[in-house]
Motif scaffolding. Structure first.
Motif, PDB file in Angstrom:
ATOM      1  N   MET A   1       0.879  -1.208  -0.127  1.00 22.12           N
ATOM      2  CA  MET A   1      -0.074  -0.204   0.201  1.00 22.12           C
ATOM      3  C   MET A   1       0.882   1.223   0.055  1.00 22.12           C
ATOM      4  O   MET A   1       1.851   1.339   0.782  1.00 22.12           O
ATOM      5  CB  MET A   1      -0.962  -0.073   1.176  1.00 22.12           C
ATOM      6  CG  MET A   1      -1.795   1.092   1.367  1.00 22.12           C
ATOM      7  SD  MET A   1      -2.824   0.937   2.882  1.00 22.12           S
ATOM      8  CE  MET A   1      -3.617  -0.440   2.904  1.00 22.12           C
ATOM      9  N   ARG A   2       0.596   2.267  -0.936  1.00 24.10           N
ATOM     10  CA  ARG A   2       1.409   3.449  -1.086  1.00 24.10           C
ATOM     11  C   ARG A   2       0.652   4.718  -0.900  1.00 24.10           C
ATOM     12  O   ARG A   2      -0.520   4.808  -1.133  1.00 24.10           O
ATOM     13  CB  ARG A   2       1.812   3.466  -2.260  1.00 24.10           C
ATOM     14  CG  ARG A   2       2.845   2.413  -2.973  1.00 24.10           C
ATOM     15  CD  ARG A   2       3.352   2.785  -4.465  1.00 24.10           C
ATOM     16  NE  ARG A   2       4.492   3.601  -4.206  1.00 24.10           N
ATOM     17  CZ  ARG A   2       4.382   4.895  -4.804  1.00 24.10           C
ATOM     18  NH1 ARG A   2       3.052   5.203  -5.432  1.00 24.10           N
ATOM     19  NH2 ARG A   2       5.526   5.494  -4.610  1.00 24.10           N
ATOM     20  N   VAL A   3       1.093   5.112   0.225  1.00 24.36           N
ATOM     21  CA  VAL A   3       0.353   6.365   0.880  1.00 24.36           C
ATOM     22  C   VAL A   3       1.087   7.660   0.786  1.00 24.36           C
ATOM     23  O   VAL A   3       2.345   7.629   1.375  1.00 24.36           O
ATOM     24  CB  VAL A   3      -0.235   6.117   2.343  1.00 24.36           C
ATOM     25  CG1 VAL A   3      -0.624   7.562   2.946  1.00 24.36           C
ATOM     26  CG2 VAL A   3      -0.724   5.159   2.428  1.00 24.36           C
ATOM     27  N   LEU A   4       0.778   8.996   0.263  1.00 27.87           N
ATOM     28  CA  LEU A   4       1.455  10.290   0.168  1.00 27.87           C
ATOM     29  C   LEU A   4       0.761  11.309   1.375  1.00 27.87           C
ATOM     30  O   LEU A   4      -0.502  11.242   1.425  1.00 27.87           O
ATOM     31  CB  LEU A   4       1.260  10.808  -1.227  1.00 27.87           C
ATOM     32  CG  LEU A   4       1.426  12.072  -1.175  1.00 27.87           C
ATOM     33  CD1 LEU A   4       3.168  12.343  -0.965  1.00 27.87           C
ATOM     34  CD2 LEU A   4       1.164  12.649  -2.593  1.00 27.87           C
ATOM     35  N   ILE A   5       1.702  11.571   2.184  1.00 28.86           N
ATOM     36  CA  ILE A   5       1.216  12.512   3.233  1.00 28.86           C
ATOM     37  C   ILE A   5       1.707  13.891   2.876  1.00 28.86           C
ATOM     38  O   ILE A   5       2.976  14.303   2.822  1.00 28.86           O
ATOM     39  CB  ILE A   5       1.604  12.132   4.687  1.00 28.86           C
ATOM     40  CG1 ILE A   5       1.402  10.709   4.995  1.00 28.86           C
ATOM     41  CG2 ILE A   5       1.265  13.111   5.787  1.00 28.86           C
ATOM     42  CD1 ILE A   5       2.117  10.211   6.064  1.00 28.86           C
ATOM     43  N   ALA A  22       5.379   1.658  10.688  1.00 23.93           N
ATOM     44  CA  ALA A  22       5.576   0.674  11.718  1.00 23.93           C
ATOM     45  C   ALA A  22       4.676  -0.398  11.519  1.00 23.93           C
ATOM     46  O   ALA A  22       4.919  -1.568  12.214  1.00 23.93           O
ATOM     47  CB  ALA A  22       5.521   1.247  13.147  1.00 23.93           C
ATOM     48  N   ASN A  23       3.443  -0.121  10.873  1.00 22.65           N
ATOM     49  CA  ASN A  23       2.428  -1.163  10.504  1.00 22.65           C
ATOM     50  C   ASN A  23       2.912  -2.303   9.585  1.00 22.65           C
ATOM     51  O   ASN A  23       2.399  -3.341   9.677  1.00 22.65           O
ATOM     52  CB  ASN A  23       1.281  -0.418  10.078  1.00 22.65           C
ATOM     53  CG  ASN A  23       0.222  -1.213  10.220  1.00 22.65           C
ATOM     54  OD1 ASN A  23      -0.262  -1.778  11.346  1.00 22.65           O
ATOM     55  ND2 ASN A  23      -0.720  -1.504   9.034  1.00 22.65           N
ATOM     56  N   GLY A  24       3.962  -1.834   8.766  1.00 16.15           N
ATOM     57  CA  GLY A  24       4.715  -2.786   8.062  1.00 16.15           C
ATOM     58  C   GLY A  24       4.455  -2.976   6.620  1.00 16.15           C
ATOM     59  O   GLY A  24       5.227  -3.076   5.817  1.00 16.15           O
ATOM     60  N   ASP A  25       3.124  -2.783   6.301  1.00 23.18           N
ATOM     61  CA  ASP A  25       2.703  -2.843   4.825  1.00 23.18           C
ATOM     62  C   ASP A  25       2.438  -1.551   4.184  1.00 23.18           C
ATOM     63  O   ASP A  25       1.624  -1.604   3.194  1.00 23.18           O
ATOM     64  CB  ASP A  25       1.645  -3.978   4.418  1.00 23.18           C
ATOM     65  CG  ASP A  25       0.440  -3.754   5.378  1.00 23.18           C
ATOM     66  OD1 ASP A  25       0.589  -2.716   6.223  1.00 23.18           O
ATOM     67  OD2 ASP A  25      -0.637  -4.386   5.108  1.00 23.18           O
ATOM     68  N   ILE A  26       2.769  -0.719   4.675  1.00 21.69           N
ATOM     69  CA  ILE A  26       2.362   0.568   4.262  1.00 21.69           C
ATOM     70  C   ILE A  26       3.708   1.602   3.899  1.00 21.69           C
ATOM     71  O   ILE A  26       4.462   1.798   4.802  1.00 21.69           O
ATOM     72  CB  ILE A  26       1.515   1.543   5.272  1.00 21.69           C
ATOM     73  CG1 ILE A  26       0.304   0.777   5.501  1.00 21.69           C
ATOM     74  CG2 ILE A  26       1.400   3.050   4.571  1.00 21.69           C
ATOM     75  CD1 ILE A  26      -0.675   1.582   6.658  1.00 21.69           C
ATOM     76  N   GLU A  27       3.707   1.729   2.562  1.00 23.71           N
ATOM     77  CA  GLU A  27       4.947   2.733   2.096  1.00 23.71           C
ATOM     78  C   GLU A  27       4.529   4.017   1.889  1.00 23.71           C
ATOM     79  O   GLU A  27       3.437   4.396   1.487  1.00 23.71           O
ATOM     80  CB  GLU A  27       5.506   1.910   0.485  1.00 23.71           C
ATOM     81  CG  GLU A  27       6.509   2.675  -0.209  1.00 23.71           C
ATOM     82  CD  GLU A  27       6.660   2.350  -1.412  1.00 23.71           C
ATOM     83  OE1 GLU A  27       7.526   3.323  -2.076  1.00 23.71           O
ATOM     84  OE2 GLU A  27       6.591   1.252  -1.557  1.00 23.71           O
ATOM     85  N   THR A  28       5.508   4.885   2.776  1.00 23.09           N
ATOM     86  CA  THR A  28       5.152   6.484   2.526  1.00 23.09           C
ATOM     87  C   THR A  28       5.724   7.351   1.761  1.00 23.09           C
ATOM     88  O   THR A  28       7.186   7.138   1.704  1.00 23.09           O
ATOM     89  CB  THR A  28       4.786   7.038   4.021  1.00 23.09           C
ATOM     90  OG1 THR A  28       6.171   6.615   4.516  1.00 23.09           O
ATOM     91  CG2 THR A  28       3.787   6.313   5.010  1.00 23.09           C
ATOM     92  N   ALA A 113      -8.186   3.953   9.714  1.00 20.90           N
ATOM     93  CA  ALA A 113      -8.855   4.607   8.635  1.00 20.90           C
ATOM     94  C   ALA A 113      -8.350   4.922   7.184  1.00 20.90           C
ATOM     95  O   ALA A 113      -8.653   4.880   6.233  1.00 20.90           O
ATOM     96  CB  ALA A 113      -8.757   6.090   9.081  1.00 20.90           C
ATOM     97  N   VAL A 114      -6.726   4.916   7.226  1.00 18.83           N
ATOM     98  CA  VAL A 114      -6.051   4.908   6.082  1.00 18.83           C
ATOM     99  C   VAL A 114      -6.285   3.733   5.284  1.00 18.83           C
ATOM    100  O   VAL A 114      -6.493   3.801   4.100  1.00 18.83           O
ATOM    101  CB  VAL A 114      -4.485   5.079   6.444  1.00 18.83           C
ATOM    102  CG1 VAL A 114      -3.340   4.588   5.108  1.00 18.83           C
ATOM    103  CG2 VAL A 114      -3.992   6.423   6.985  1.00 18.83           C
ATOM    104  N   LYS A 115      -6.135   2.335   5.925  1.00 19.67           N
ATOM    105  CA  LYS A 115      -6.466   1.181   5.409  1.00 19.67           C
ATOM    106  C   LYS A 115      -7.821   1.261   4.681  1.00 19.67           C
ATOM    107  O   LYS A 115      -8.147   0.766   3.690  1.00 19.67           O
ATOM    108  CB  LYS A 115      -6.243  -0.028   6.068  1.00 19.67           C
ATOM    109  CG  LYS A 115      -4.680  -0.270   6.537  1.00 19.67           C
ATOM    110  CD  LYS A 115      -4.464  -1.349   7.486  1.00 19.67           C
ATOM    111  CE  LYS A 115      -3.202  -2.012   7.953  1.00 19.67           C
ATOM    112  NZ  LYS A 115      -2.972  -3.124   8.525  1.00 19.67           N
ATOM    113  N   PHE A 116      -8.895   1.718   5.468  1.00 20.33           N
ATOM    114  CA  PHE A 116     -10.197   1.548   5.173  1.00 20.33           C
ATOM    115  C   PHE A 116     -10.552   2.433   3.857  1.00 20.33           C
ATOM    116  O   PHE A 116     -10.999   1.958   2.787  1.00 20.33           O
ATOM    117  CB  PHE A 116     -11.036   2.171   6.250  1.00 20.33           C
ATOM    118  CG  PHE A 116     -12.666   2.010   6.160  1.00 20.33           C
ATOM    119  CD1 PHE A 116     -12.984   0.651   6.233  1.00 20.33           C
ATOM    120  CD2 PHE A 116     -13.253   3.061   6.048  1.00 20.33           C
ATOM    121  CE1 PHE A 116     -14.516   0.635   6.095  1.00 20.33           C
ATOM    122  CE2 PHE A 116     -14.653   2.923   5.916  1.00 20.33           C
ATOM    123  CZ  PHE A 116     -15.283   1.740   5.819  1.00 20.33           C
TER     124      PHE A 116
END
Length: 204
Positions: A1-5, A22-28, A113-116
């Motif tokens: 999962m790729r997230v832009l902050i 820290a959640n492991g499967d989220i690339e930021t 919330a991010v995953k959802f």
């Protein structure tokens, strides 16, 4: 999962990155303003979710949200804010936002919330959308005065002493004095640690 902050407060941005990674499967990826966020959207692989701070440079209120939603044929974009009203949250959702995320959301709730939202759902905390703001009854909150709580909330939102002083209509030396006492009460050595303790405890 790729997230832009995208947020102009370094402390908040770095704190969110730490929790999500820290959640492991989220690339930021991160940006400090709307222009920087748009550049990353144009140049990088598609993001599963983009978190935009409502008040960072370039946003111009909800116009920045609408602009980002339309990039590259459509994006999943959520609004991030520490001071938006329920009305703004509702307008953002109506405009097509993937969600509205208060900066005061506890860390675990933020990750959920991010995953959802990344999975295609629309998110907004029910308590924020339906209830009046109530004073926290957290054990950590009970140690602090109302003013110290306000200063601590400013810290968790990544605000500088100057910004906190302006928001609370007090002087910077007064802010520093409150920080000194709240550091001692929560067991923190510095502002970053205090913000992390408050967020991990789910205080804001």
């Amino acid at each position: 999962m790729r997230v832009l902050i995208a947020d102009d407060h370094d402390l908040l941005r770095d704190t969110l990155v730490l929790f999500l990674q820290a959640n492991g499967d989220i690339e930021t990826s991160t940006a400090a303003d709307l222009a920087g966020a748009c550049k990353l959207i144009d140049s990088e692989e598609p993001f599963d979710l983009i978190l935009l701070d409502l008040n960072m440079p370039g946003m111009n209120g909800l116009e920045g949200l609408k602009h980002t939603l339309a990039l590259n044929g459509g994006q999943r974009v959520a609004l991030l804010s520490g001071e938006a009203t329920r009305e703004i949250a509702e307008l953002a959702l109506e405009a097509g936002a993937a969600g509205f995320v208060p900066k005061t959301l506890p860390a675990k709730s933020m990750i959920n919330a991010v995953k959802f939202m990344a999975m295609g759902e629309q998110y907004a905390p029910i308590d924020f959308m339906t209830a009046a703001v109530e004073a926290p009854t957290h054990p950590l909150a009970e140690k602090l005065t109302p003013r110290e709580l306000q200063v601590l909330q400013g810290l968790t939102e990544g605000k500088s002493n100057k910004e906190i002083a302006r928001d609370l209509d007090i002087s910077e030396p007064t802010v520093k004095l409150h920080m000194k006492t709240l550091y001692r009460k929560v067991g923190a050595a510095n502002r970053t640690q205090a913000a992390l303790i408050a967020r991990e405890a789910g205080l804001f």
